[in-house]
Design an enzyme around this catalytic site. Structure first.
Site, PDB file in Angstrom:
ATOM      1  N   SER A 214      19.171 -22.277 -24.277  1.00 32.79           N
ATOM      2  CA  SER A 214      18.301 -21.345 -23.556  1.00 32.79           C
ATOM      3  C   SER A 214      18.950 -19.967 -23.547  1.00 32.79           C
ATOM      4  CB  SER A 214      18.103 -21.815 -22.112  1.00 32.79           C
ATOM      5  OG  SER A 214      17.460 -20.803 -21.356  1.00 32.79           O
TER       6      SER A 214
ATOM      7  N   TYR B 234      21.034 -25.119 -14.224  1.00 34.71           N
ATOM      8  CA  TYR B 234      20.331 -25.096 -15.514  1.00 34.71           C
ATOM      9  C   TYR B 234      21.051 -24.178 -16.494  1.00 34.71           C
ATOM     10  CZ  TYR B 234      16.637 -24.300 -18.959  1.00 34.71           C
ATOM     11  OH  TYR B 234      15.926 -24.197 -20.132  1.00 34.71           O
TER      12      TYR B 234
END
Ligand code: NDP
Length: 237
Positions: free
Chosen positions: A132, A146
């Site tokens: 990401s 995350y």
């Protein structure tokens, strides 16, 4: 467009979103595609029927079972680890077990799957993680675990690239920014906030992410390894 005729490709987490786009891309390019799913059997079966690929249920959070599944599939030319969960929320309220499961799915599974696949992967094979852009930029609250789970993949590809480079196996991470999926719909409530951080103010499509994955899996990318590629409209620029 690369051709993957006769190549054996495994996509972890292929039933929906970016993973489904990757399955579609490799299947369209002639690969023999197997993909895993966990919670979405109907989507998985529909995609398998659409693309001629094979869907297998496997929880990326259960590492022993995941390793056994990969061993059972035999040699893979390409492994794509896409399965991931978001886990957003107030860190003071999030149960520790939920955070541990997030790391098992987003981080531990990538390592174990890569090592399991590399045992029998032919020379010149490809290992690609979907990370990401939040590994490089985390401008919002509630996503510390995350972003950490995805940042770990950047270090992981550097190490695994060294481990497997003698066999011409490349290991890279593709880092999407906002991409239109169930996890992050292009018309979701946070779209304007996210677009404010971007130079190109729109969500990516899954097909755009799949295009970079196909490039890294193809013959022109044989010298690219240990690298992280942002594909994020400038989100992390
Ligand atoms: P979605 O939530 O739309 O899809 C997630 C996919 O992962 C599904 O196919 C799901 O399968 C699978 N999956 C989730 N948990 C598990 C599990 N425990 N075991 C096996 N498969 C699992 O997400 P996206 O398509 O948006 O995201 C794909 C990847 O891209 C993720 O790693 C995500 O972190 C990353 N990413 C996404 C961005 C975005 O804006 N969309 C931005 C940056 C990165 P099933 O439903 O069958 O369980």
């Amino acid at each position: 467009m690369s051709s993957f005729h006769g190549k054996s490709v495994l996509v972890l987490g292929g039933s929906r979103g970016i993973g489904a786009a990757i399955v579609r891309r490799f299947a369209a390019d002639g690969a023999k595609v197997v993909f895993t799913y966990f919670s979405s059997p109907d989507d998985a079966q529909a995609l398998a029927a659409e693309t001629g690929s094979r869907a297998l249920r496997a929880d990326s959070g259960e590492c022993d079972a995941l390793i056994a599944l990969i061993v059972s599939l035999g040699p893979l030319d390409v492994l794509v680890v896409n399965s991931g969960i978001l886990g957003a929320g107030d860190p003071l309220k999030m149960p520790p077990d939920d955070i541990d499961r997030l790391f098992r799915i987003n981080t531990h599974a990538a390592y174990h799957a890569a090592v399991a696949a590399a045992r029998t992967m032919p020379d010149g094979g490809r290992i690609i993680f979907i990370g990401s852009a939040n590994a490089d930029s985390m401008p919002m609250s509630g996503l510390a675990a995350y972003s950490a789970s995805k940042a770990a993949l950047k270090g992981m590809v550097k190490g695994l690239a060294r481990d497997f480079g003698a066999r011409d196996i490349t290991v890279n991470v593709v880092q999407p920014g906002p991409t239109d999926t169930d996890m992050n719909p292009a018309d979701g409530p946070l779209k304007d906030v996210m677009h404010d951080f971007m130079a190109i103010k729109r969500h990516a499509t899954g097909a755009e992410i799949a295009g970079l994955v196909a490039y890294l899996a193809g013959p022109e990318a044989g010298i690219i390894t240990g690298a992280a590629y942002n594909i994020d409209g400038g989100f992390a620029a």
